[in-house]
Design a protein around this motif. Structure first.
Motif, PDB file in Angstrom:
ATOM      1  N   SER A   1       0.834  -1.207   0.000  1.00 32.27           N
ATOM      2  CA  SER A   1       0.000   0.000   0.000  1.00 32.27           C
ATOM      3  C   SER A   1       0.866   1.253   0.000  1.00 32.27           C
ATOM      4  N   PHE A   2       0.249   2.355  -0.372  1.00 26.63           N
ATOM      5  CA  PHE A   2       0.896   3.656  -0.433  1.00 26.63           C
ATOM      6  C   PHE A   2       0.020   4.649   0.332  1.00 26.63           C
ATOM      7  N   VAL A   3       0.573   5.824   0.635  1.00 27.72           N
ATOM      8  CA  VAL A   3      -0.164   6.770   1.459  1.00 27.72           C
ATOM      9  C   VAL A   3      -0.042   8.177   0.892  1.00 27.72           C
ATOM     10  N   LYS A   4      -1.086   8.964   1.085  1.00 27.01           N
ATOM     11  CA  LYS A   4      -1.028  10.368   0.680  1.00 27.01           C
ATOM     12  C   LYS A   4      -1.809  11.218   1.669  1.00 27.01           C
ATOM     13  N   THR A   5      -1.364  12.460   1.828  1.00 26.57           N
ATOM     14  CA  THR A   5      -2.159  13.429   2.574  1.00 26.57           C
ATOM     15  C   THR A   5      -3.327  13.834   1.684  1.00 26.57           C
ATOM     16  N   THR A   6      -4.392  14.326   2.292  1.00 27.75           N
ATOM     17  CA  THR A   6      -5.588  14.683   1.522  1.00 27.75           C
ATOM     18  C   THR A   6      -5.774  16.184   1.385  1.00 27.75           C
ATOM     19  N   GLY A   7      -4.912  16.962   2.042  1.00 34.19           N
ATOM     20  CA  GLY A   7      -5.123  18.397   2.078  1.00 34.19           C
ATOM     21  C   GLY A   7      -6.093  18.797   3.169  1.00 34.19           C
TER      22      GLY A   7
ATOM     23  N   TRP B   1       5.876   7.368  -4.785  1.00 36.91           N
ATOM     24  CA  TRP B   1       4.974   6.378  -5.384  1.00 36.91           C
ATOM     25  C   TRP B   1       5.558   5.776  -6.665  1.00 36.91           C
ATOM     26  N   SER B   2       6.871   5.837  -6.822  1.00 36.35           N
ATOM     27  CA  SER B   2       7.476   5.370  -8.074  1.00 36.35           C
ATOM     28  C   SER B   2       7.238   3.885  -8.328  1.00 36.35           C
ATOM     29  N   ASP B   3       7.090   3.088  -7.261  1.00 38.69           N
ATOM     30  CA  ASP B   3       6.882   1.646  -7.441  1.00 38.69           C
ATOM     31  C   ASP B   3       5.430   1.281  -7.718  1.00 38.69           C
ATOM     32  N   LEU B   4       4.516   2.227  -7.537  1.00 40.76           N
ATOM     33  CA  LEU B   4       3.087   1.897  -7.646  1.00 40.76           C
ATOM     34  C   LEU B   4       2.717   1.268  -8.996  1.00 40.76           C
TER      35      LEU B   4
END
Length: 527
Positions: free
Chosen positions: A386-392, A505-508
């Protein structure tokens, strides 16, 4: 057929174009709201349950004002395909008048919908083109000689609720979600006020659109024009000095140039994915609205496609293919871009799952980080990366890339089971209930974004919130209390991207994995 016997008994299908219909064998959770100009103007609110549309006539229409009660008279069940009906019912027929498809989408009940319906209290979430968030339908005590049940339709307090001072959604968005027409145009009998209303509805979109035939030349420079327009990436921008975020003084032209500067980062997440847009033509502090379909004067850089819907019909979706498309969205006042979890090439099978971690009142940022890490570890135990991101905003999105093999129903079932298991294991920390009062001190694990037509904010999209925040992919190592959840903005994100040694996220794109239920569950790098 018995469920629809009252519906069929009231209609002569040799005279009306309404669907004769039959109870659907396939069950779903669609909803529709139809503006119905019969003997009296009202709105028909419909929820799909057990192969039919449970229906209520709402005299004043739905309200986004939190807590406002709108009388909803329970009427006969309608066939599911009625949810796509738009047209004129002949005079002399039951319900004679004009029907406009005002909203449509999916609904998600909280708890057992049959139990809630029988007890007279339904709580549910809507994911429509105009109506979103949590709602209640509450049955009132039956009065003597009352033939039909009276219910109340109530908007719950959440991020989609409005105050009494805000614009009425019925006035703000009066047109059909199916055809873009006003009710007078459907009936063919325009009233004296109709042309003015129609012109007003089109005004903001028409005046902001670029001329056709704009040169599709990628360029981050802006060329001023005599009528106070500029070219950004070959797209004509009107009112380039219009301030979109007042505190930052951030203008329309600067937002367009921001996206051009990060084109290589954002486009892999946007291209050929159906979009749900948040348009704020006058800036983030003014009125914003959701847009999923085309509008008057749509730019040629924004592409329209007809795709199948979940009722064996067709619907229009919008996509972009290049940075010019993104700039054209900015020209039309788009401040947020939300994407489906599938691409146009394979809309029936998702290639991304989203766990939206939304903290309730009293939840600190470190607890949100702990929740995201817990989701990651559980997924890892199932063999999923899995990967993660902020949502703002205040929360985080945990993203699971998939090789598109599973159907949407399987994706939703998996994410629902996953979220419910976390909530059951640690009920003091997590919940799958969206009702605000029940989320205090806990984190809402929102799995409902894993529906076919649901969407989540795109990586590197701005948010229409104070500070001009940007939803930003981060590495798991970056996820520390020092990282502010809304800390990445239009002003500082370009510098962050310049300094990064590696895309987090380069591996996504290289992850090849399927849901655990699939027979061939595995994870490996694509060759």
């Amino acid at each position: 057929m018995a469920k629809l016997a009252p519906y069929r008994a009231k209609r002569d299908f040799t005279k009306t174009s309404e669907p004769a219909g039959k109870a659907a064998r396939r069950t779903g959770f669609s909803f529709a709201v139809q503006k119905h100009e019969a003997s009296r103007l009202h709105y028909d609110f419909r929820l799909e349950l057990d192969g039919v549309l449970k229906s209520w006539a709402v005299a004043k229409g739905p309200s986004l004002v939190k807590g406002e009660k709108r009388l909803a008279v329970h009427v006969e069940d309608h066939p599911v395909d009625y949810g796509d009906f738009e047209g004129t019912i002949p005079e002399g027929q039951y319900g004679g008048g004009t029907v406009l498809l005002w909203d449509r989408g999916t609904w998600e009940p909280e708890g057992d919908p049959h139990e809630g319906y029988d007890k007279g209290r339904l709580t549910f979430r809507l994911d429509g083109e105009k109506l979103r968030g949590t709602w209640h339908l509450v049955r009132m005590a039956k009065r003597p000689r009352e033939r039909q049940e009276s219910w109340l339709l109530i908007k719950a307090e959440d991020a989609f609720a409005r105050s009494e001072d805000d614009t009425d959604i019925l006035e703000e968005a009066p047109l059909s979600v199916k055809t873009g027409r006003a009710i007078e145009e459907i009936s063919g009998k325009p009233s004296k006020a109709a042309p003015k209303k129609r012109a007003a509805a089109k005004k903001s979109a028409t005046k902001a659109d670029p001329p056709k035939g704009a040169t599709r030349r990628a360029s981050s420079s802006a060329t001023a024009k005599g009528d106070h327009r500029v070219d950004v990436a070959g797209v004509s921008i009107s009112h380039p000095d219009r301030v979109l975020w007042e505190e930052q003084g951030l203008t329309k032209q600067e937002l367009a140039e921001f996206y051009v500067g990060i084109a290589d980062w954002i486009l892999p997440h946007l291209v050929d994915r159906p979009l749900t847009l948040i348009r704020c033509p006058s800036g983030s502090a003014k009125k914003c609205f959701v847009q999923r379909h085309s509008w008057a004067g749509l730019s040629d850089f924004i592409h329209r496609s007809m795709v199948s819907d979940d009722k064996d019909g067709k619907q229009e979706v919008l996509t972009v293919r290049d940075i010019q498309g993104v700039v054209a969205l900015v020209q039309s006042g788009v401040l947020e871009m939300h994407i489906w979890g599938a691409t146009l090439q394979d809309l029936e099978r998702p290639d991304r799952l989203i766990f939206d971690l939304d903290p309730g009142e009293g939840v600190d940022w470190p607890q949100v980080i702990e929740a995201a890490t817990a989701v990651r570890e559980r997924l890892k135990g199932m063999g999923l990366v899995s990967f993660v991101k902020t949502t703002g905003g205040k929360g985080l999105h945990v993203v699971v890339p998939l090789t598109p093999r599973a159907a949407w129903k399987d994706a939703l079932a998996f994410t629902r089971g996953f979220a419910e298991a976390m909530a059951a294991d640690e009920p003091d920390r997590y919940t799958t209930t969206s009702v605000k009062q029940e989320r205090e001190g806990r984190i809402f694990i929102d799995y409902l974004r894993n529906n076919r037509e649901a969407s989540a904010v795109a990586p590197y999209s701005t948010r229409s919130r104070p500070g001009a925040p940007v939803a930003t992919p981060v590495s798991w190592d970056e996820l520390t209390p020092d990282l502010r959840p809304n800390g990445f903005t239009v002003e500082n994100l370009p510098e962050r991207l310049r300094r990064l040694k590696k895309d987090p996220w380069s591996d996504l794109p290289s992850i090849d994995q399927t849901l655990p239920e699939a027979k061939s569950t595995r994870r490996k790098a694509k060759r």
